[in-house]
Write an enzyme that holds these catalytic residues in place. Sequence first.
Site, PDB file in Angstrom:
ATOM      1  N   ASP A  76      32.193  43.012  40.574  1.00 11.17           N
ATOM      2  CA  ASP A  76      33.495  42.483  40.006  1.00 11.17           C
ATOM      3  C   ASP A  76      33.668  40.868  39.545  1.00 11.17           C
ATOM      4  O   ASP A  76      32.696  40.305  40.152  1.00 11.17           O
ATOM      5  CB  ASP A  76      34.688  42.695  41.548  1.00 11.17           C
ATOM      6  CG  ASP A  76      36.044  42.922  40.994  1.00 11.17           C
ATOM      7  OD1 ASP A  76      36.506  43.766  41.230  1.00 11.17           O
ATOM      8  OD2 ASP A  76      36.604  41.769  40.388  1.00 11.17           O
ATOM      9  N   ASP A 127      30.946  40.152  35.243  1.00  9.62           N
ATOM     10  CA  ASP A 127      31.927  40.337  34.322  1.00  9.62           C
ATOM     11  C   ASP A 127      31.534  41.354  33.567  1.00  9.62           C
ATOM     12  O   ASP A 127      30.530  41.491  32.558  1.00  9.62           O
ATOM     13  CB  ASP A 127      32.281  38.890  33.470  1.00  9.62           C
ATOM     14  CG  ASP A 127      33.392  39.173  32.603  1.00  9.62           C
ATOM     15  OD1 ASP A 127      33.691  40.367  32.254  1.00  9.62           O
ATOM     16  OD2 ASP A 127      33.920  38.435  32.095  1.00  9.62           O
ATOM     17  N   VAL A 128      32.344  42.424  33.358  1.00 13.92           N
ATOM     18  CA  VAL A 128      31.669  43.600  32.741  1.00 13.92           C
ATOM     19  C   VAL A 128      31.704  43.451  31.271  1.00 13.92           C
ATOM     20  O   VAL A 128      30.951  44.358  30.397  1.00 13.92           O
ATOM     21  CB  VAL A 128      32.547  44.998  32.899  1.00 13.92           C
ATOM     22  CG1 VAL A 128      32.626  45.765  34.472  1.00 13.92           C
ATOM     23  CG2 VAL A 128      34.203  44.908  32.628  1.00 13.92           C
ATOM     24  N   TYR A 130      46.769  49.243  26.320  1.00 14.09           N
ATOM     25  CA  TYR A 130      46.308  49.800  27.313  1.00 14.09           C
ATOM     26  C   TYR A 130      45.935  51.235  26.896  1.00 14.09           C
ATOM     27  O   TYR A 130      45.044  51.822  27.032  1.00 14.09           O
ATOM     28  CB  TYR A 130      47.289  49.872  28.582  1.00 14.09           C
ATOM     29  CG  TYR A 130      46.797  50.581  29.822  1.00 14.09           C
ATOM     30  CD1 TYR A 130      45.613  50.034  30.365  1.00 14.09           C
ATOM     31  CD2 TYR A 130      47.083  51.680  30.428  1.00 14.09           C
ATOM     32  CE1 TYR A 130      44.910  50.356  31.771  1.00 14.09           C
ATOM     33  CE2 TYR A 130      46.463  52.275  31.610  1.00 14.09           C
ATOM     34  CZ  TYR A 130      45.436  51.570  32.291  1.00 14.09           C
ATOM     35  OH  TYR A 130      44.993  52.150  33.132  1.00 14.09           O
ATOM     36  N   LYS A 167      42.211  53.293  26.535  1.00 16.57           N
ATOM     37  CA  LYS A 167      41.819  54.313  27.667  1.00 16.57           C
ATOM     38  C   LYS A 167      41.396  55.524  26.845  1.00 16.57           C
ATOM     39  O   LYS A 167      40.788  56.435  27.292  1.00 16.57           O
ATOM     40  CB  LYS A 167      42.941  54.494  28.691  1.00 16.57           C
ATOM     41  CG  LYS A 167      43.145  53.247  29.732  1.00 16.57           C
ATOM     42  CD  LYS A 167      41.807  53.216  30.338  1.00 16.57           C
ATOM     43  CE  LYS A 167      41.891  52.235  31.638  1.00 16.57           C
ATOM     44  NZ  LYS A 167      40.579  51.941  32.328  1.00 16.57           N
TER      45      LYS A 167
END
Length: 266
Positions: A37, A59-60, A154, A158
């Site tokens: 995370d 951090d992704v 968003y 997705k």
Amino acid sequence: MGRLSNKVAIVTGAASGIGAAIAKLFVEEGGQVILTDLSPEGETYAQALGRSARFVRHDVTDEEGWRALTQEVLEREGHLDILVNNAGIGNAPHPSTPDVALLDDWRQMLRVNGEGTFLGCKYGIAAMRAAAGGSIVNMSSVASATPTSMNAAYGFSKAGVAQFTRSVAQFGAPLRIRCNSIHPGYTATPILQGLFDKIERDMDISGAQARQRFEELVPLGRLGEALDVAYGVLYFASDESRHVTGAQLVIDGGSTLGKPAVQATQ
Ligand SMILES: NC(=O)c1ccc[n+]([C@@H]2O[C@H](COP(=O)([O-])OP(=O)(O)OC[C@H]3O[C@@H](n4cnc5c(N)ncnc54)[C@H](O)[C@@H]3O)[C@@H](O)[C@H]2O)c1
């Protein structure tokens, strides 16, 4: 118990909400879990889960970080069997309707939810290739298929996650790497509370009223809990879904079914 025995899993965004519930369930099922995370709170949480869990701050959106993380997991644990690309953001700081969404907000949503998932799959595939395959689970949303006029960026991000998942599934099948997506509906976590707070700030209703309106949209009568979603992720992660790839599992209490004009009760 034991559905993930001898399996090593990375769960991103595991310091809070759905990711935290997934990590706990995986440990209960015998998995070795690396929680990651942005937030350092993941460290305390991982310690509470015991010796089968550890935390790596990551951090992704950081590609170098993905390279280092997957290399370190292969060196320490010897193999990577499961990757859950769960980390995500839900609310831009400013309104995200199609007419006024800011480009910087839009890009940030795509960076975390979209690029984060892409990088996870890229380095997850590289790590799983070395072994006999694996399972990647990507966190999409019901917003991938239903319009989200109040949070357009968003939904866009997705929908990308859902489509990309199927490309990864097609690519990964000969390598015995499966890839499936989970599509939660309204689930009571900090991300959803953030939305209620935003509605209270921007519109003429309180956060509590907003929550009630969201609950009324769910035929099963309540918001989802993080564990409801985690059970679905466990299925995709475990060998019970060994013949399933490119699938989309909706966990939304029926909210995407819509309401009939007349409700039969018997
Ligand atoms: N809660 C819902 O109603 C709902 C519905 C559909 C989909 N989802 C998805 O489920 C996932 C988990 O959301 P949640 O509800 O548990 O929210 P949450 O805010 O509780 O958890 C998200 C976690 O991701 C982490 N994170 C954010 N950006 C990151 C980054 N760049 N790198 C690493 N970690 C980062 C946060 O620190 C946080 O711990 C998200 O992908 C979200 O879009 C949630």
